[in-house]
Write a protein that holds these residues in place. Sequence first.
Motif: not given
Length: 566
Positions: A245-272
């Motif tokens: 809700g906070l992200i879409f309030w600040l950036y009310p664009d569905w593409v931006i929202l989806q990218l902001l919640v999907s791209v950062p988790p790629l760094i968790f590959i380092g958890y290996y």
Amino acid sequence: MDFDLILEEIGQFGRYQQTNYLLLCLPVLFGAANSLSYVFTAGIPNYRCFVPGCDDANNPNYDEPWVSAVVPGTTDSSGLFTPEQCKRYDLPSTDGNSTYICGRELPVKNVIKCNRWVYDKYERTIVEDWSITCMENQYLLALVGTAHFAGIVTGSAAAGVLADNYGRKIIFILSTIFMAITGIGQAISSNYTSFVFFAYLNAVGTSGVFPLAFIIGVEMVGPKKREMSGIILNYFYSVGEALVGLIFWLYPDWVILQLLVSVPPLIFIGYYWIVPESVRWLLARKDYSKARKIIKKAAHVNGVELSEQMLRQFELESPTHSETEASKQKELEEVDKEHEHHEVWRTFKEVLSSRVLVLRGLILFFIWATDAFVFYGLSLNSTSLSGNKYVNFILVCLVEIPGYTLSWIAMNKIGRRWALAGSLLLCAFTCVAGGFVPHENTWLLVMLFLLGKLGITSAFSTSYVHTAEMLPTVIRSIGVGAASTVARFGALIAPFVPLLNNYYPTIPLPLLLFGGVSMLAGLLALALPETFGRKLPDTAEEAERIGGYDDADIADIHLSVNSPMK
């Protein structure tokens, strides 16, 4: 080898466990965000009909001063006009003098349907990109939520089996990365079909993030800290939901929202290379060398020196210590598995032959389905409340935190049965009351709505513990899994509930429906036996006797407060 004894020596929740537990919580934030991002990506923005001769053909504006004269709609008590979304008035020919027509009342108002729309530029969702407009197409938006829950059903079963066979850590990481990649796939989708397909796959990945983080987290701490570890993970999940809700309030664009919640988790590959495998899983697989390495590191970080007796035990348990013993152990395990399989089926048949246990199971199934139906239904319906929909959504997510806390306190103060029934009845009364509050009384409506969400959150958490404590040992995990599966079918239909407002706009059907099923579930919960302080049943006969006077053995039971189908 008893890992709980090892934890007594190295520390039940030392710095090593605290650090790794925090690392586990971070992917949970993004898993929660991905699980509810569709509320806004497939949300309905403000839109109206495009009016030829009035709207600018290249750059139309949603808020025009003449809209109320050429488009039917409603005006609230504050004088705010809301145009209908798919109808407009048929304008007469005026020889090009469109300004005059658009600024005056029409003598004859013939209503016609339109085939082009003007959207409020403040928000962008898939509705605008693929023209998923009007009542006849809104089921397509609800199907996005249904596809998500279908993916949860598929992924939950797969993640559990894979984690048991290939390890908690690797499946946890793969689930997180798969969630990220498919979330990006949603953002770059070029049409509705591919978007829904990626939404389904995204849920398959998301379904493995929270449960495996929960399992790894619980398995790394001592018995006295398990309840606490489970609750804290739920807190992170609630915050992750609110972030949507906070992200879409600040950036009310569905593409931006989806990218902001999907791209950062790629760094968790380092958890290996950072997060350790579950020591309990390694010990169960008899991989003592890896388990010993992790335990020694944990002891070092926690500032503890392992005793010689503990180190010697690892050497004795090592498979290389005796090939003959290892071979015998394998044969014993195969015999045990066959015996366990026989016991499961025998207990399952005994349960089905007991009218008491069958009726109890049906009640539990209904309660679980109600929990999921109302829990997710309230989350989805929060954006249709009066007031700021972003604030409402954030509050509805964050109220889960006191909901989990209420469940934890109530279960240990008034018992499981009254905690469950009371939570459901609280949800029922507040939902029904909220349905009759005028929309102008925003804060009272939101407050009742939040109390309803708090109640159903507490009920859902209590259901896990209460159900587990009523089932015989050999089918306990199977029974909880079956109840969880039934709950997901309740969640599958939750996205369609807001559509009731389209057909009966003057009747608060969604809230009345949530209140009605919660009321029935709460009353049925009173028919269940109390399990607090009782010995966990090992057989179907013991399970049937729960609640009787011959069931007074007190047990020190510590079951983690779990959370709704994550």
